[in-house]
Design a protein around this motif. Sequence first.
Motif, PDB file in Angstrom:
ATOM      1  N   MET A  46       0.857  -1.173   0.000  1.00 23.51           N
ATOM      2  CA  MET A  46       0.000   0.000   0.000  1.00 23.51           C
ATOM      3  C   MET A  46       0.899   1.230   0.000  1.00 23.51           C
ATOM      4  SD  MET A  46      -3.002   0.932   2.677  1.00 23.51           S
ATOM      5  CE  MET A  46      -3.733  -0.644   2.433  1.00 23.51           C
ATOM      6  N   SER A  47       0.649   2.172  -0.898  1.00 25.89           N
ATOM      7  CA  SER A  47       1.473   3.367  -0.959  1.00 25.89           C
ATOM      8  C   SER A  47       0.915   4.426  -0.005  1.00 25.89           C
ATOM      9  CB  SER A  47       1.537   3.908  -2.384  1.00 25.89           C
ATOM     10  OG  SER A  47       0.373   4.604  -2.691  1.00 25.89           O
ATOM     11  N   ILE A  48       1.601   5.511   0.064  1.00 27.32           N
ATOM     12  CA  ILE A  48       1.250   6.593   0.977  1.00 27.32           C
ATOM     13  C   ILE A  48      -0.156   7.104   0.731  1.00 27.32           C
ATOM     14  CG2 ILE A  48       1.836   8.966   1.608  1.00 27.32           C
ATOM     15  CD1 ILE A  48       4.742   8.139   0.885  1.00 27.32           C
ATOM     16  N   ASN A  49      -0.552   7.252  -0.515  1.00 26.86           N
ATOM     17  CA  ASN A  49      -1.871   7.810  -0.825  1.00 26.86           C
ATOM     18  C   ASN A  49      -2.921   6.748  -1.044  1.00 26.86           C
ATOM     19  OD1 ASN A  49      -1.498  10.586  -0.592  1.00 26.86           O
ATOM     20  ND2 ASN A  49      -0.306  10.587  -2.467  1.00 26.86           N
ATOM     21  N   GLU A  50      -2.665   5.540  -0.574  1.00 30.29           N
ATOM     22  CA  GLU A  50      -3.624   4.459  -0.645  1.00 30.29           C
ATOM     23  C   GLU A  50      -3.976   4.025   0.775  1.00 30.29           C
ATOM     24  OE1 GLU A  50      -1.297   2.731  -4.470  1.00 30.29           O
ATOM     25  OE2 GLU A  50      -2.055   1.297  -3.036  1.00 30.29           O
ATOM     26  N   PRO A  51      -4.717   4.858   1.521  1.00 30.67           N
ATOM     27  CA  PRO A  51      -5.003   4.529   2.913  1.00 30.67           C
ATOM     28  C   PRO A  51      -5.899   3.312   3.017  1.00 30.67           C
ATOM     29  CG  PRO A  51      -6.340   6.366   2.226  1.00 30.67           C
ATOM     30  CD  PRO A  51      -5.382   6.063   1.093  1.00 30.67           C
ATOM     31  N   ILE A  62       2.918  11.189  -8.643  1.00 30.20           N
ATOM     32  CA  ILE A  62       4.109  10.426  -8.296  1.00 30.20           C
ATOM     33  C   ILE A  62       3.892   8.924  -8.432  1.00 30.20           C
ATOM     34  CG2 ILE A  62       5.737   9.893  -6.426  1.00 30.20           C
ATOM     35  CD1 ILE A  62       5.015  12.706  -5.274  1.00 30.20           C
ATOM     36  N   PHE A  63       2.816   8.421  -7.865  1.00 27.69           N
ATOM     37  CA  PHE A  63       2.574   6.980  -7.818  1.00 27.69           C
ATOM     38  C   PHE A  63       1.770   6.516  -9.029  1.00 27.69           C
ATOM     39  CE2 PHE A  63       3.073   8.353  -3.364  1.00 27.69           C
ATOM     40  CZ  PHE A  63       4.237   7.656  -3.084  1.00 27.69           C
ATOM     41  N   PRO A  64       1.982   5.272  -9.451  1.00 29.70           N
ATOM     42  CA  PRO A  64       1.340   4.780 -10.672  1.00 29.70           C
ATOM     43  C   PRO A  64      -0.103   4.309 -10.467  1.00 29.70           C
ATOM     44  CG  PRO A  64       2.785   3.091  -9.806  1.00 29.70           C
ATOM     45  CD  PRO A  64       2.941   4.300  -8.907  1.00 29.70           C
ATOM     46  N   PHE A  65      -1.000   5.243 -10.224  1.00 30.31           N
ATOM     47  CA  PHE A  65      -2.416   4.883 -10.189  1.00 30.31           C
ATOM     48  C   PHE A  65      -3.245   6.032 -10.733  1.00 30.31           C
ATOM     49  CE2 PHE A  65      -1.981   6.744  -5.882  1.00 30.31           C
ATOM     50  CZ  PHE A  65      -3.135   7.486  -5.743  1.00 30.31           C
ATOM     51  N   ARG A  66      -4.461   5.697 -11.112  1.00 31.46           N
ATOM     52  CA  ARG A  66      -5.412   6.651 -11.656  1.00 31.46           C
ATOM     53  C   ARG A  66      -6.767   6.344 -11.064  1.00 31.46           C
ATOM     54  NH1 ARG A  66      -8.016   4.231 -16.354  1.00 31.46           N
ATOM     55  NH2 ARG A  66      -8.217   6.258 -17.339  1.00 31.46           N
ATOM     56  N   GLY A  67      -7.730   7.232 -11.260  1.00 31.62           N
ATOM     57  CA  GLY A  67      -9.042   6.972 -10.703  1.00 31.62           C
ATOM     58  C   GLY A  67     -10.057   8.028 -11.073  1.00 31.62           C
ATOM     59  N   VAL A  68     -11.277   7.809 -10.579  1.00 28.63           N
ATOM     60  CA  VAL A  68     -12.402   8.718 -10.806  1.00 28.63           C
ATOM     61  C   VAL A  68     -12.733   9.380  -9.469  1.00 28.63           C
ATOM     62  CG1 VAL A  68     -14.822   8.911 -11.481  1.00 28.63           C
ATOM     63  CG2 VAL A  68     -13.353   7.245 -12.606  1.00 28.63           C
ATOM     64  N   ILE A  69     -12.868  10.678  -9.487  1.00 26.16           N
ATOM     65  CA  ILE A  69     -13.228  11.419  -8.280  1.00 26.16           C
ATOM     66  C   ILE A  69     -14.699  11.181  -7.973  1.00 26.16           C
ATOM     67  CG2 ILE A  69     -13.518  13.730  -7.280  1.00 26.16           C
ATOM     68  CD1 ILE A  69     -11.099  14.557  -9.072  1.00 26.16           C
ATOM     69  N   PHE A  70     -14.972  10.771  -6.710  1.00 28.93           N
ATOM     70  CA  PHE A  70     -16.369  10.589  -6.318  1.00 28.93           C
ATOM     71  C   PHE A  70     -16.781  11.482  -5.151  1.00 28.93           C
ATOM     72  CE2 PHE A  70     -14.256   7.353  -3.742  1.00 28.93           C
ATOM     73  CZ  PHE A  70     -14.883   7.467  -2.509  1.00 28.93           C
ATOM     74  N   ASP A  71     -15.827  12.210  -4.569  1.00 29.56           N
ATOM     75  CA  ASP A  71     -16.153  13.169  -3.520  1.00 29.56           C
ATOM     76  C   ASP A  71     -14.977  14.132  -3.383  1.00 29.56           C
ATOM     77  OD1 ASP A  71     -17.597  14.441  -1.534  1.00 29.56           O
ATOM     78  OD2 ASP A  71     -17.227  12.927   0.010  1.00 29.56           O
ATOM     79  N   VAL A  72     -15.264  15.339  -2.905  1.00 31.23           N
ATOM     80  CA  VAL A  72     -14.234  16.358  -2.745  1.00 31.23           C
ATOM     81  C   VAL A  72     -14.381  17.005  -1.372  1.00 31.23           C
ATOM     82  CG1 VAL A  72     -13.257  18.497  -3.674  1.00 31.23           C
ATOM     83  CG2 VAL A  72     -14.393  16.882  -5.223  1.00 31.23           C
ATOM     84  N   ASP A  73     -13.272  17.092  -0.652  1.00 32.58           N
ATOM     85  CA  ASP A  73     -13.212  17.859   0.588  1.00 32.58           C
ATOM     86  C   ASP A  73     -12.495  19.164   0.252  1.00 32.58           C
ATOM     87  OD1 ASP A  73     -14.347  15.764   2.040  1.00 32.58           O
ATOM     88  OD2 ASP A  73     -12.410  14.947   2.653  1.00 32.58           O
ATOM     89  N   PRO A  74     -13.061  20.323   0.569  1.00 33.35           N
ATOM     90  CA  PRO A  74     -12.410  21.590   0.218  1.00 33.35           C
ATOM     91  C   PRO A  74     -11.052  21.768   0.902  1.00 33.35           C
ATOM     92  CG  PRO A  74     -14.382  21.983   1.524  1.00 33.35           C
ATOM     93  CD  PRO A  74     -14.340  20.522   1.233  1.00 33.35           C
ATOM     94  N   VAL A  75     -10.870  21.125   2.047  1.00 33.26           N
ATOM     95  CA  VAL A  75      -9.596  21.091   2.772  1.00 33.26           C
ATOM     96  C   VAL A  75      -9.457  19.694   3.374  1.00 33.26           C
ATOM     97  CG1 VAL A  75      -9.489  23.565   3.308  1.00 33.26           C
ATOM     98  CG2 VAL A  75     -10.674  22.003   4.866  1.00 33.26           C
ATOM     99  N   LEU A 130     -11.093   9.018  -4.407  1.00 31.46           N
ATOM    100  CA  LEU A 130     -11.041   8.400  -5.738  1.00 31.46           C
ATOM    101  C   LEU A 130     -11.416   6.933  -5.698  1.00 31.46           C
ATOM    102  CD1 LEU A 130      -7.470   9.497  -6.939  1.00 31.46           C
ATOM    103  CD2 LEU A 130      -9.591  10.732  -7.263  1.00 31.46           C
ATOM    104  N   PHE A 131     -12.134   6.501  -6.714  1.00 30.66           N
ATOM    105  CA  PHE A 131     -12.198   5.084  -7.037  1.00 30.66           C
ATOM    106  C   PHE A 131     -10.930   4.855  -7.842  1.00 30.66           C
ATOM    107  CE2 PHE A 131     -16.987   5.647  -6.936  1.00 30.66           C
ATOM    108  CZ  PHE A 131     -17.148   4.981  -5.724  1.00 30.66           C
ATOM    109  N   ALA A 132      -9.919   4.308  -7.202  1.00 32.47           N
ATOM    110  CA  ALA A 132      -8.592   4.229  -7.798  1.00 32.47           C
ATOM    111  C   ALA A 132      -8.265   2.816  -8.264  1.00 32.47           C
ATOM    112  CB  ALA A 132      -7.548   4.690  -6.787  1.00 32.47           C
ATOM    113  N   GLU A 133      -7.309   2.755  -9.191  1.00 32.47           N
ATOM    114  CA  GLU A 133      -6.825   1.468  -9.681  1.00 32.47           C
ATOM    115  C   GLU A 133      -5.364   1.609 -10.091  1.00 32.47           C
ATOM    116  OE1 GLU A 133      -9.262   0.506 -13.060  1.00 32.47           O
ATOM    117  OE2 GLU A 133      -8.211   1.913 -14.363  1.00 32.47           O
ATOM    118  N   ASN A 134      -4.659   0.509  -9.946  1.00 26.88           N
ATOM    119  CA  ASN A 134      -3.316   0.402 -10.496  1.00 26.88           C
ATOM    120  C   ASN A 134      -3.256  -0.923 -11.249  1.00 26.88           C
ATOM    121  OD1 ASN A 134      -2.851  -1.640  -8.565  1.00 26.88           O
ATOM    122  ND2 ASN A 134      -1.881  -0.220  -7.148  1.00 26.88           N
TER     123      ASN A 134
END
Length: 135
Positions: free
Chosen positions: A1-6, A44-57, A83-87
């Motif tokens: 699991m990478s840093i941005n994959e909690p 930086i990391f090799p993944f992509r995804g679709v945004i399904f929610d946004v937090d302003p901060v 994100l609904f993410a995938e690698n």
Amino acid sequence: MSINEPDTAMWKPQPFRTSAAIEAQADAATPALFTIGDVVKHRIFPFRGVIFDVDPVFNNTEEWWQSIPEAIRPHKDQPFYHLFAENEESAYVAYVSQQNLLPDPEGDPVQHPGVIQMFSGREGGRYQLRREMKN
């Protein structure tokens, strides 16, 4: 699991932050560059995804934020995207700062199972929310 994959089981909004506090912080924050349905990739990391929610901060736990190495830790007063993410190996949910996202010009569909549950299809490169998901 990478840093941005909690681990999604560990993700919890901070209970002590009221919506008024988040809105006040958001007023001084960076404007969002992306919106729900956009296809993005990580800078930086090799993944992509679709945004399904946004937090302003930033609206995750302090523990999660502190777990990111200081040298690459994003600042909190910017939009953070769910994100609904995938690698190449898996599909998962990611929580990513705006500074770490770029538009994904590939145009390929995102294969995450959450995409078909939340979105009805794509139009103009952006996924369209299902009618029943809009509020």
